[in-house]
Design a protein around this motif. Structure first.
Motif, PDB file in Angstrom:
ATOM      1  N   LEU A 142     -32.537 -30.816  50.815  1.00 43.28           N
ATOM      2  CA  LEU A 142     -32.885 -31.081  49.648  1.00 43.28           C
ATOM      3  C   LEU A 142     -34.533 -30.528  49.319  1.00 43.28           C
ATOM      4  CD1 LEU A 142     -30.240 -33.400  48.153  1.00 43.28           C
ATOM      5  CD2 LEU A 142     -30.429 -30.917  47.937  1.00 43.28           C
ATOM      6  N   PRO A 143     -35.119 -31.171  50.364  1.00 45.46           N
ATOM      7  CA  PRO A 143     -36.671 -31.229  50.083  1.00 45.46           C
ATOM      8  C   PRO A 143     -37.188 -29.913  50.220  1.00 45.46           C
ATOM      9  CG  PRO A 143     -36.147 -33.191  51.586  1.00 45.46           C
ATOM     10  CD  PRO A 143     -35.058 -32.193  51.434  1.00 45.46           C
ATOM     11  N   GLN A 144     -36.397 -29.064  51.157  1.00 43.96           N
ATOM     12  CA  GLN A 144     -36.893 -27.746  51.442  1.00 43.96           C
ATOM     13  C   GLN A 144     -36.575 -26.899  49.788  1.00 43.96           C
ATOM     14  OE1 GLN A 144     -38.373 -25.973  54.357  1.00 43.96           O
ATOM     15  NE2 GLN A 144     -38.916 -24.622  52.612  1.00 43.96           N
ATOM     16  N   ALA A 145     -35.559 -27.021  49.269  1.00 43.40           N
ATOM     17  CA  ALA A 145     -35.020 -26.326  47.974  1.00 43.40           C
ATOM     18  C   ALA A 145     -36.102 -26.876  47.179  1.00 43.40           C
ATOM     19  CB  ALA A 145     -33.600 -26.793  47.824  1.00 43.40           C
ATOM     20  N   PHE A 146     -36.340 -28.018  46.813  1.00 41.10           N
ATOM     21  CA  PHE A 146     -37.223 -28.484  45.730  1.00 41.10           C
ATOM     22  C   PHE A 146     -38.580 -27.934  45.858  1.00 41.10           C
ATOM     23  CE2 PHE A 146     -34.163 -32.337  45.178  1.00 41.10           C
ATOM     24  CZ  PHE A 146     -33.800 -31.635  44.168  1.00 41.10           C
ATOM     25  N   LYS A 147     -39.007 -27.737  47.154  1.00 38.71           N
ATOM     26  CA  LYS A 147     -40.317 -27.173  47.638  1.00 38.71           C
ATOM     27  C   LYS A 147     -40.275 -25.791  47.180  1.00 38.71           C
ATOM     28  CE  LYS A 147     -43.757 -26.880  51.192  1.00 38.71           C
ATOM     29  NZ  LYS A 147     -44.053 -25.550  51.382  1.00 38.71           N
ATOM     30  N   ILE A 148     -39.378 -25.164  47.393  1.00 38.11           N
ATOM     31  CA  ILE A 148     -39.472 -23.769  47.007  1.00 38.11           C
ATOM     32  C   ILE A 148     -39.421 -23.491  45.560  1.00 38.11           C
ATOM     33  CG2 ILE A 148     -37.881 -21.499  46.922  1.00 38.11           C
ATOM     34  CD1 ILE A 148     -36.751 -22.448  49.964  1.00 38.11           C
ATOM     35  N   LEU A 149     -38.640 -24.242  44.879  1.00 39.69           N
ATOM     36  CA  LEU A 149     -38.468 -24.173  43.505  1.00 39.69           C
ATOM     37  C   LEU A 149     -39.764 -24.563  42.808  1.00 39.69           C
ATOM     38  CD1 LEU A 149     -35.082 -25.887  42.591  1.00 39.69           C
ATOM     39  CD2 LEU A 149     -35.814 -23.443  42.235  1.00 39.69           C
TER      40      LEU A 149
ATOM     41  N   VAL B 153     -21.276 -28.840  50.554  1.00 40.80           N
ATOM     42  CA  VAL B 153     -22.500 -29.238  49.806  1.00 40.80           C
ATOM     43  C   VAL B 153     -23.585 -28.369  50.479  1.00 40.80           C
ATOM     44  CG1 VAL B 153     -24.130 -31.023  49.527  1.00 40.80           C
ATOM     45  CG2 VAL B 153     -21.769 -31.484  49.204  1.00 40.80           C
ATOM     46  N   THR B 154     -23.767 -28.475  51.886  1.00 40.75           N
ATOM     47  CA  THR B 154     -24.867 -27.819  52.551  1.00 40.75           C
ATOM     48  C   THR B 154     -24.593 -26.180  52.334  1.00 40.75           C
ATOM     49  OG1 THR B 154     -24.633 -29.481  54.425  1.00 40.75           O
ATOM     50  CG2 THR B 154     -25.734 -27.397  54.826  1.00 40.75           C
ATOM     51  N   LEU B 155     -23.433 -25.711  52.291  1.00 41.06           N
ATOM     52  CA  LEU B 155     -23.475 -24.231  51.823  1.00 41.06           C
ATOM     53  C   LEU B 155     -24.009 -23.900  50.380  1.00 41.06           C
ATOM     54  CD1 LEU B 155     -22.239 -21.298  52.475  1.00 41.06           C
ATOM     55  CD2 LEU B 155     -19.992 -21.940  51.389  1.00 41.06           C
ATOM     56  N   MET B 156     -23.857 -24.788  49.447  1.00 41.40           N
ATOM     57  CA  MET B 156     -24.336 -24.645  48.085  1.00 41.40           C
ATOM     58  C   MET B 156     -26.019 -24.768  48.388  1.00 41.40           C
ATOM     59  SD  MET B 156     -22.001 -26.494  45.353  1.00 41.40           S
ATOM     60  CE  MET B 156     -21.608 -28.179  46.418  1.00 41.40           C
ATOM     61  N   THR B 157     -26.529 -25.742  49.010  1.00 42.93           N
ATOM     62  CA  THR B 157     -27.891 -25.997  49.301  1.00 42.93           C
ATOM     63  C   THR B 157     -28.446 -24.731  49.881  1.00 42.93           C
ATOM     64  OG1 THR B 157     -27.594 -28.306  49.239  1.00 42.93           O
ATOM     65  CG2 THR B 157     -29.731 -27.465  49.956  1.00 42.93           C
ATOM     66  N   SER B 158     -27.958 -24.435  51.127  1.00 36.52           N
ATOM     67  CA  SER B 158     -28.547 -23.140  52.050  1.00 36.52           C
ATOM     68  C   SER B 158     -28.284 -22.041  51.294  1.00 36.52           C
ATOM     69  CB  SER B 158     -27.744 -23.230  53.185  1.00 36.52           C
ATOM     70  OG  SER B 158     -27.842 -22.143  54.156  1.00 36.52           O
ATOM     71  N   GLY B 159     -27.108 -21.614  50.542  1.00 37.49           N
ATOM     72  CA  GLY B 159     -26.863 -20.579  49.502  1.00 37.49           C
ATOM     73  C   GLY B 159     -27.955 -20.499  48.744  1.00 37.49           C
ATOM     74  N   ALA B 160     -28.266 -21.477  47.996  1.00 32.55           N
ATOM     75  CA  ALA B 160     -29.496 -21.581  47.182  1.00 32.55           C
ATOM     76  C   ALA B 160     -30.971 -21.201  47.888  1.00 32.55           C
ATOM     77  CB  ALA B 160     -29.579 -22.814  46.280  1.00 32.55           C
ATOM     78  N   ILE B 161     -31.013 -21.768  48.944  1.00 33.49           N
ATOM     79  CA  ILE B 161     -32.279 -21.465  49.505  1.00 33.49           C
ATOM     80  C   ILE B 161     -32.409 -19.987  49.757  1.00 33.49           C
ATOM     81  CG2 ILE B 161     -33.690 -21.774  51.762  1.00 33.49           C
ATOM     82  CD1 ILE B 161     -32.704 -24.797  51.376  1.00 33.49           C
ATOM     83  N   LEU B 162     -31.186 -19.397  50.312  1.00 35.70           N
ATOM     84  CA  LEU B 162     -30.794 -18.001  50.547  1.00 35.70           C
ATOM     85  C   LEU B 162     -31.318 -17.109  49.518  1.00 35.70           C
ATOM     86  CD1 LEU B 162     -30.512 -15.695  52.455  1.00 35.70           C
ATOM     87  CD2 LEU B 162     -27.915 -16.072  52.147  1.00 35.70           C
ATOM     88  N   ALA B 163     -30.932 -17.477  48.345  1.00 31.17           N
ATOM     89  CA  ALA B 163     -31.040 -16.773  46.955  1.00 31.17           C
ATOM     90  C   ALA B 163     -32.482 -16.832  46.562  1.00 31.17           C
ATOM     91  CB  ALA B 163     -29.881 -17.365  45.977  1.00 31.17           C
ATOM     92  N   LEU B 164     -32.980 -18.039  46.745  1.00 30.17           N
ATOM     93  CA  LEU B 164     -34.496 -18.049  46.530  1.00 30.17           C
ATOM     94  C   LEU B 164     -35.325 -17.294  47.421  1.00 30.17           C
ATOM     95  CD1 LEU B 164     -34.579 -21.932  45.497  1.00 30.17           C
ATOM     96  CD2 LEU B 164     -34.931 -20.138  44.070  1.00 30.17           C
TER      97      LEU B 164
END
Length: 86
Positions: free
Chosen positions: A22-29, A70-81
């Motif tokens: 989650l911190p990685q995803a939020f940092k990218i956003l 849940v990890t697939l959703m987060t990791s998939g979001a990071i991949l999309a970003l």
């Protein structure tokens, strides 16, 4: 060790390994920058998590299934970003 204890350990592991993304995803956003993330690594990781999800479903293991869903959703979001801002 009882099955309940093993499953509880699985849920704790799932919580910790899932929340760490989650911190990685939020940092990218927040920064809209993904230069520090390797695309091949993110693709491999996301694909591996998808396989773990299928494995958890096949075993009927709630901790493996929920964690990897849940990890697939987060990791998939990071991949999309990464693909968007990459």
């Amino acid at each position: 060790m009882s099955l309940e204890v093993v499953e509880a350990i699985g849920f704790v592991a799932a919580l910790l390994t899932t929340l760490c993304w989650l911190p990685q995803a939020f940092k990218i956003l927040r920064e809209r920058q993904t230069a520090g993330i390797s695309l091949p690594t993110q693709i491999a990781f996301t694909s591996g998590v998808a396989c773990w999800l299928v494995y958890g479903i096949a075993l009927g293991s709630p901790s493996v299934t929920i964690a990897n869903a849940v990890t697939l959703m987060t990791s998939g979001a990071i991949l999309a970003l990464k693909l968007r801002y990459g």
